[in-house]
Design a protein around this motif. Sequence first.
Motif, mmCIF file in Angstrom:
data_model
loop_
_atom_site.group_PDB
_atom_site.id
_atom_site.type_symbol
_atom_site.label_atom_id
_atom_site.label_comp_id
_atom_site.label_asym_id
_atom_site.label_seq_id
_atom_site.Cartn_x
_atom_site.Cartn_y
_atom_site.Cartn_z
ATOM 1 N N THR A 123 0.843 -1.194 0.000
ATOM 2 C CA THR A 123 0.000 0.000 0.000
ATOM 3 C C THR A 123 0.877 1.242 0.000
ATOM 4 N N PHE A 124 0.436 2.229 -0.777
ATOM 5 C CA PHE A 124 1.112 3.525 -0.864
ATOM 6 C C PHE A 124 0.121 4.608 -0.457
ATOM 7 N N LEU A 125 0.534 5.473 0.460
ATOM 8 C CA LEU A 125 -0.282 6.617 0.852
ATOM 9 C C LEU A 125 0.315 7.839 0.169
ATOM 10 N N ILE A 126 -0.481 8.452 -0.706
ATOM 11 C CA ILE A 126 -0.027 9.574 -1.520
ATOM 12 C C ILE A 126 -0.757 10.828 -1.042
ATOM 13 N N ASP A 127 -0.004 11.875 -0.713
ATOM 14 C CA ASP A 127 -0.642 13.078 -0.177
ATOM 15 C C ASP A 127 -1.283 13.918 -1.282
ATOM 16 N N SER A 128 -1.939 15.006 -0.886
ATOM 17 C CA SER A 128 -2.701 15.832 -1.817
ATOM 18 C C SER A 128 -1.814 16.523 -2.864
ATOM 19 N N GLN A 129 -0.499 16.537 -2.630
ATOM 20 C CA GLN A 129 0.443 17.126 -3.583
ATOM 21 C C GLN A 129 1.065 16.072 -4.505
ATOM 22 N N GLY A 130 0.663 14.809 -4.329
ATOM 23 C CA GLY A 130 1.190 13.736 -5.179
ATOM 24 C C GLY A 130 2.480 13.117 -4.690
ATOM 25 N N LEU A 131 2.824 13.373 -3.414
ATOM 26 C CA LEU A 131 4.042 12.788 -2.845
ATOM 27 C C LEU A 131 3.702 11.540 -2.041
ATOM 28 N N ILE A 132 4.573 10.540 -2.121
ATOM 29 C CA ILE A 132 4.381 9.314 -1.336
ATOM 30 C C ILE A 132 4.746 9.629 0.112
ATOM 31 N N ARG A 133 3.788 9.444 1.011
ATOM 32 C CA ARG A 133 4.020 9.743 2.420
ATOM 33 C C ARG A 133 4.303 8.499 3.241
ATOM 34 N N ASN A 134 3.694 7.373 2.866
ATOM 35 C CA ASN A 134 3.915 6.101 3.571
ATOM 36 C C ASN A 134 3.905 4.973 2.551
ATOM 37 N N ILE A 135 4.714 3.955 2.827
ATOM 38 C CA ILE A 135 4.702 2.730 2.026
ATOM 39 C C ILE A 135 4.635 1.563 3.001
ATOM 40 N N TRP A 136 3.676 0.686 2.747
ATOM 41 C CA TRP A 136 3.582 -0.558 3.516
ATOM 42 C C TRP A 136 3.907 -1.700 2.551
ATOM 43 N N PRO A 137 5.129 -2.227 2.578
ATOM 44 C CA PRO A 137 5.456 -3.364 1.713
ATOM 45 C C PRO A 137 5.036 -4.674 2.388
ATOM 46 N N LYS A 138 4.796 -5.683 1.594
ATOM 47 C CA LYS A 138 4.486 -7.026 2.125
ATOM 48 C C LYS A 138 3.437 -6.968 3.231
ATOM 49 N N VAL A 139 2.305 -6.396 2.900
ATOM 50 C CA VAL A 139 1.219 -6.157 3.854
ATOM 51 C C VAL A 139 0.668 -7.446 4.447
ATOM 52 N N LYS A 140 0.448 -7.411 5.740
ATOM 53 C CA LYS A 140 -0.346 -8.431 6.431
ATOM 54 C C LYS A 140 -1.740 -7.817 6.584
ATOM 55 N N VAL A 141 -2.769 -8.527 6.168
ATOM 56 C CA VAL A 141 -4.104 -7.945 6.032
ATOM 57 C C VAL A 141 -4.723 -7.510 7.362
ATOM 58 N N LYS A 142 -4.585 -8.335 8.397
ATOM 59 C CA LYS A 142 -5.285 -8.054 9.662
ATOM 60 C C LYS A 142 -4.853 -6.695 10.237
ATOM 61 N N GLY A 143 -5.827 -5.800 10.390
ATOM 62 C CA GLY A 143 -5.565 -4.492 10.984
ATOM 63 C C GLY A 143 -4.954 -3.474 10.029
ATOM 64 N N HIS A 144 -4.661 -3.890 8.797
ATOM 65 C CA HIS A 144 -3.961 -2.999 7.871
ATOM 66 C C HIS A 144 -4.795 -1.769 7.493
ATOM 67 N N ALA A 145 -6.069 -1.962 7.145
ATOM 68 C CA ALA A 145 -6.900 -0.824 6.716
ATOM 69 C C ALA A 145 -6.975 0.235 7.815
ATOM 70 N N ALA A 146 -7.068 -0.189 9.065
ATOM 71 C CA ALA A 146 -7.117 0.759 10.186
ATOM 72 C C ALA A 146 -5.801 1.510 10.327
ATOM 73 N N ASP A 147 -4.672 0.832 10.118
ATOM 74 C CA ASP A 147 -3.359 1.496 10.170
ATOM 75 C C ASP A 147 -3.251 2.559 9.076
ATOM 76 N N VAL A 148 -3.722 2.219 7.869
ATOM 77 C CA VAL A 148 -3.663 3.161 6.750
ATOM 78 C C VAL A 148 -4.584 4.352 7.028
ATOM 79 N N LEU A 149 -5.765 4.072 7.582
ATOM 80 C CA LEU A 149 -6.689 5.153 7.929
ATOM 81 C C LEU A 149 -6.036 6.126 8.907
ATOM 82 N N ALA A 150 -5.385 5.612 9.935
ATOM 83 C CA ALA A 150 -4.731 6.482 10.925
ATOM 84 C C ALA A 150 -3.695 7.374 10.251
ATOM 85 N N ALA A 151 -2.931 6.817 9.316
ATOM 86 C CA ALA A 151 -1.931 7.614 8.608
ATOM 87 C C ALA A 151 -2.602 8.661 7.720
ATOM 88 N N ALA A 152 -3.699 8.289 7.055
ATOM 89 C CA ALA A 152 -4.423 9.239 6.197
ATOM 90 C C ALA A 152 -5.023 10.369 7.032
#
Length: 157
Positions: A123-152
């Motif tokens: 997963t890649f979190l891209i900010d409103s300016q088009g910059l990559i702010r976070n990268i989650w490589p080799k994601v483990k699914v459990k709890g991942h969406a909540a982690d991404v939400l917190a970063a967003a």
Amino acid sequence: MSTLSEGMKAPEFHMPTDGGGEVRLSELAGKTVVLYFYPKDSTPGCTTEAIDFSALKKDFDAANAVVVGVSRDSVKRHDNFKTKNELDVILGADLDGKVTEDYGVWVEKSLYGRKYMGIQRATFLIDSQGLIRNIWPKVKVKGHAADVLAAAQSLSD
């Protein structure tokens, strides 16, 4: 995995989506973009991940974030997957493989000693300016969406 790193400009993407639409990074300027890559529609981990992101859609909306799931499945497969699981995320069909290659998630995998090419869940979190702010490589699914939400959410504060 990707040669991309946090702070870099995210590669432009353009691909067809479920429902006969299309998605393009440049048209999402001003929004936070959650770009998550998954191997295949209707497999257990991929289904769980898509349902988890869909369940948090209102929270992502409140954080001015758009969630886009990407696999190499066809638009028709995406439509069936979305309908069957009542998904509420955009599903991009990377038919020519350009997006998965640009983001470095098309990798050699191994299953029972057999090597093959496939999508590494990331997963890649891209900010409103088009910059990559976070990268989650080799994601483990459990709890991942909540982690991404917190970063967003931290980007929208």
